[in-house]
Design a protein around this motif. Sequence first.
Motif: not given
Length: 411
Positions: A303-319
């Motif tokens: 249930g860990v949510l990863y937010q990634l930049d759609l163009n680069s794949g770089e992680r923006q947040a993890m919740t």
Amino acid sequence: FQNGGLPTTQTGPLATEWSSELNVAWVANIDGYGQSTPIVADGRVYVTSVDGPMKDDFLLAAFALSTGEKLWQQTYVNPSPKENTPMTSRAAPSPVADRDGCIAFFEGGLIVAVDRGGNLRWKRELVEDYGKLDARHGLASSLEQDDQHVYTWIERSEDPYVLALDKKSGQNVWKVPGLGSTTWASPRLIETDWGRQLVCSASGKIVGLDPESGERLWEFTDISSNTACTPFPVTPNRFLMGASDGRGETASGAGAASNGVIEISRDGDQFVASFSWRAKKASSTFGSPVAVGDNAYIVNRAGVLYQLDLNSGERQAMTRTSAGGIWATPVATSEHLYVFGYRGTTAVISLLDGKEIASNRLWELAGDDSGARGGHVLYAAAPASPFLLLRRGDSLFAVAMNEAEDETASE
């Protein structure tokens, strides 16, 4: 064993807080048991289920979106009875609908097309036409459609196939070999610069088909553990792809290389598919990844949510969300992401900062809340303004915004 639901596009405002006493507009009982996503069209909600100890009957029902009233229900005899057990799919394939009515596919090989009143337009029995549908844990691939065709994918243990049918008559438009690999994902139409392509993902392989002819345009094999997630279209030529990992957060990362954005390009006369980027740690489970704006969202087994930049794949947040493991594909509005835990908890995430703002439940945990073995499992969700529809095996819930939320949305 549920297909995770078809990818869900962004929708209008929805409720952010609810409970069994708050914001429930209506609850509809579903005869039998089912795992498919409710499909909404022309003010109707179409729901499939199975009934009987050998899944003897297939059920297709329509409910009024505004009130939850059951408008009609049709029962069809299963041409291929099998034991009704939580360890196999139970009405997992989701139907499709348009202004002419609904087309439903059941794991016994039955496809039925009905009009808005539930009257039969045509029927196909695929076992009678093409033989038994033996598949590990049963079939779960949902239907896909365009204006003229409906597409079904039978990835069975022997002689798998993809089939395009004429929506008006139910007759074959084309039939081609399947992928020959395990899957519970669904076929998905992807826009490209060269026209739409029908993309199918199974373990270790993804293929693109010409939806007009069934011709295989390309094949991609640089992937693994992609058995459950359905491709999510992002921009022309690109789709977001998910794959599972080991159990628990400690295993996260090993399968991340199979999560990311895949791009379709052309080299001379040949189509080519390749990863535009791969996730460094994020991995999926049964729910498919989704894209909203400039970000991709992937939920792992814990249930860990990863937010990634759609163009680069770089992680923006993890919740770490309160939802826990998910089987349903998340739903997004312009401000929030909804993550549906299979045990019944829905976590609402702010798209502004990636933080969880609410945790909601409609029912208490059952004595057996293990999911695969039974209990009150949250299988799917569907946005249907002004409601968020939540699908349990035996019930359908319509959650509405409260007055304060409604006023804020109007402003």
